[in-house]
Motif scaffolding. Structure first.
Motif, mmCIF file in Angstrom:
data_model
loop_
_atom_site.group_PDB
_atom_site.id
_atom_site.type_symbol
_atom_site.label_atom_id
_atom_site.label_comp_id
_atom_site.label_asym_id
_atom_site.label_seq_id
_atom_site.Cartn_x
_atom_site.Cartn_y
_atom_site.Cartn_z
ATOM 1 N N TYR A 62 -0.020 -7.515 0.361
ATOM 2 C CA TYR A 62 -1.355 -7.127 -0.092
ATOM 3 C C TYR A 62 -1.811 -5.943 0.746
ATOM 4 O O TYR A 62 -1.678 -5.948 1.971
ATOM 5 C CB TYR A 62 -2.358 -8.267 0.053
ATOM 6 C CG TYR A 62 -2.077 -9.441 -0.858
ATOM 7 C CD1 TYR A 62 -2.547 -9.453 -2.171
ATOM 8 C CD2 TYR A 62 -1.326 -10.521 -0.406
ATOM 9 C CE1 TYR A 62 -2.273 -10.526 -3.015
ATOM 10 C CE2 TYR A 62 -1.047 -11.593 -1.240
ATOM 11 C CZ TYR A 62 -1.524 -11.587 -2.544
ATOM 12 O OH TYR A 62 -1.241 -12.648 -3.372
ATOM 13 N N TYR A 64 -4.961 -3.516 1.961
ATOM 14 C CA TYR A 64 -6.403 -3.484 2.149
ATOM 15 C C TYR A 64 -6.837 -2.025 2.292
ATOM 16 O O TYR A 64 -6.247 -1.270 3.073
ATOM 17 C CB TYR A 64 -6.811 -4.269 3.389
ATOM 18 C CG TYR A 64 -6.533 -5.751 3.292
ATOM 19 C CD1 TYR A 64 -7.535 -6.644 2.924
ATOM 20 C CD2 TYR A 64 -5.272 -6.260 3.570
ATOM 21 C CE1 TYR A 64 -7.283 -8.013 2.831
ATOM 22 C CE2 TYR A 64 -5.005 -7.613 3.473
ATOM 23 C CZ TYR A 64 -6.011 -8.481 3.101
ATOM 24 O OH TYR A 64 -5.753 -9.837 3.004
ATOM 25 N N TYR A 74 -11.314 -3.409 -0.210
ATOM 26 C CA TYR A 74 -10.666 -3.776 -1.472
ATOM 27 C C TYR A 74 -9.250 -4.238 -1.158
ATOM 28 O O TYR A 74 -8.510 -3.557 -0.441
ATOM 29 C CB TYR A 74 -10.639 -2.567 -2.399
ATOM 30 C CG TYR A 74 -10.011 -2.804 -3.764
ATOM 31 C CD1 TYR A 74 -10.734 -3.378 -4.802
ATOM 32 C CD2 TYR A 74 -8.690 -2.420 -4.015
ATOM 33 C CE1 TYR A 74 -10.160 -3.570 -6.052
ATOM 34 C CE2 TYR A 74 -8.113 -2.605 -5.268
ATOM 35 C CZ TYR A 74 -8.851 -3.186 -6.281
ATOM 36 O OH TYR A 74 -8.289 -3.378 -7.526
ATOM 37 N N ARG A 75 -8.891 -5.416 -1.699
ATOM 38 C CA ARG A 75 -7.538 -5.930 -1.499
ATOM 39 C C ARG A 75 -6.776 -5.867 -2.815
ATOM 40 O O ARG A 75 -7.268 -6.343 -3.842
ATOM 41 C CB ARG A 75 -7.561 -7.376 -1.003
ATOM 42 C CG ARG A 75 -6.180 -7.897 -0.599
ATOM 43 C CD ARG A 75 -6.200 -9.354 -0.219
ATOM 44 N NE ARG A 75 -6.172 -10.209 -1.410
ATOM 45 C CZ ARG A 75 -5.850 -11.508 -1.390
ATOM 46 N NH1 ARG A 75 -5.562 -12.090 -0.242
ATOM 47 N NH2 ARG A 75 -5.854 -12.214 -2.489
ATOM 48 N N GLY A 83 -6.531 -6.060 -7.997
ATOM 49 C CA GLY A 83 -7.231 -6.387 -6.762
ATOM 50 C C GLY A 83 -8.702 -6.645 -6.972
ATOM 51 O O GLY A 83 -9.195 -6.661 -8.103
ATOM 52 N N ALA A 120 -10.446 -11.357 6.947
ATOM 53 C CA ALA A 120 -9.929 -10.919 5.651
ATOM 54 C C ALA A 120 -9.941 -12.033 4.618
ATOM 55 O O ALA A 120 -9.974 -11.766 3.413
ATOM 56 C CB ALA A 120 -8.510 -10.373 5.808
#
Length: 309
Positions: A62, A64, A74-75, A83, A120
């Protein structure tokens, strides 16, 4: 052949066979992983108006991204490109960012002068630290601290044990009239820091002693980094993003990080002023900041992937 010789030969054969089998398994696993990653998107959208700048990838696939517009995080899944916003920035920008093995994000707060840490998983802001700085730009994590650059002041900020210390940059450091310090990394031997200095000698790298702040120019031969931004070190290979040039310059460093040899330059027609870079598998991922257009709430942004050297 004597019994002892036969025993030694048998052990050698078994050891060699096991090593070859293990190599085949590992090679097969690596090949399967690379094949699987090849089906992942090599370009995916970020939210309209997001104004991305930083990227970090942890122990899971993922990415970030931080927003200059409002500091949101935003992931995105590297496997699908999809995302969502996982943390709100409360109107304060996020420039560089890194994630540690505990899932904690360390955020450089740009002209807010702040350093922030964010969970996170929950998206909650854990701590906010005032540095008194002018533009906290980028961050690198070491085993004992998080280190941040300030683009308009000849200092680094060290976050350790819940407190921020200002470390003045001395030695060969030259502070320019505009953006000077930008990306930051560690040397291959882990004993010092590497900092982009976009002003000194037409732009290059400085090796900084973290104990004293003493800086020394890294010998890059004829190479210059006038538009140097984010840095990524993989082993002894250093990737340096030259944002306005839409390129990544690649160097092989010695262990101490005092000297680098230019290997190649990576360019791609999909680059639209990328700012920094993170890695997963055999790929490099970069956000396109599009600094050449006036940002609006509907400006389109994306991230792209290219192969590592």
């Amino acid at each position: 052949m004597a019994p002892a010789d036969r025993s030694f030969a048998r052990r050698t054969l078994l050891t060699t066979t096991a090593a070859l089998t293990g190599a085949a398994v590992l090679g097969g696993t690596a090949h399967a992983a690379e094949t699987r990653q090849a089906t992942w998107p090599a370009q995916f959208p970020l939210p309209d108006g997001f104004q991305p700048e930083g990227i970090t990838i942890g122990s899971e696939p993922y990415a970030y991204f931080g927003s200059l517009a409002n500091g949101d995080i935003y992931r995105a899944s590297l496997a699908t490109g999809r995302g969502r916003i996982v943390a709100k920035g409360a109107g304060r920008p996020t420039v560089g960012l890194k994630i540690d093995r505990h899932g904690r994000l360390f955020l450089a707060g740009g002209d807010s002068g702040e350093i922030r840490t964010v969970d996170a998983r929950s998206g909650e802001t854990e701590q906010v630290y005032a540095t008194g700085g002018t533009f906290v730009n980028d961050v690198i994590l070491t085993p004992r601290a998080a280190w941040f650059t300030d683009s308009f002041k000849p200092v680094l900020y060290k976050l350790a044990k819940g407190a921020v210390t200002t470390v003045p940059l001395t030695g060969e450091w030259q502070q320019g009239p505009d953006f000077t310090a930008n990306g930051i990394e560690r040397t291959p031997d882990g004993r010092a820091l590497l900092v982009v200095n976009a002003f000194a000698n037409g732009g290059g790298l400085m090796r900084v002693d973290p104990r004293t702040g003493a800086a020394r120019a890294v010998d890059l031969g004829a190479a210059k980094l006038p538009n140097g931004d984010g840095l990524l070190l993989l082993g002894r290979i250093l990737y340096a993003v030259q944002q306005q040039q839409n390129a990544i310059d690649v160097f092989r460093l010695n262990d101490a990080g005092t000297r680098g040899t230019a290997i190649t330059r990576i360019t791609d027609p999909r680059f639209r002023i990328p700012t920094t870079v993170a890695a997963w598998g055999s790929r490099l991922y970069l956000p396109n900041a599009r600094f050449d257009v006036e940002p609006t709430p509907t400006t389109e942004y994306d991230a792209v992937a290219v192969r590592q050297v």
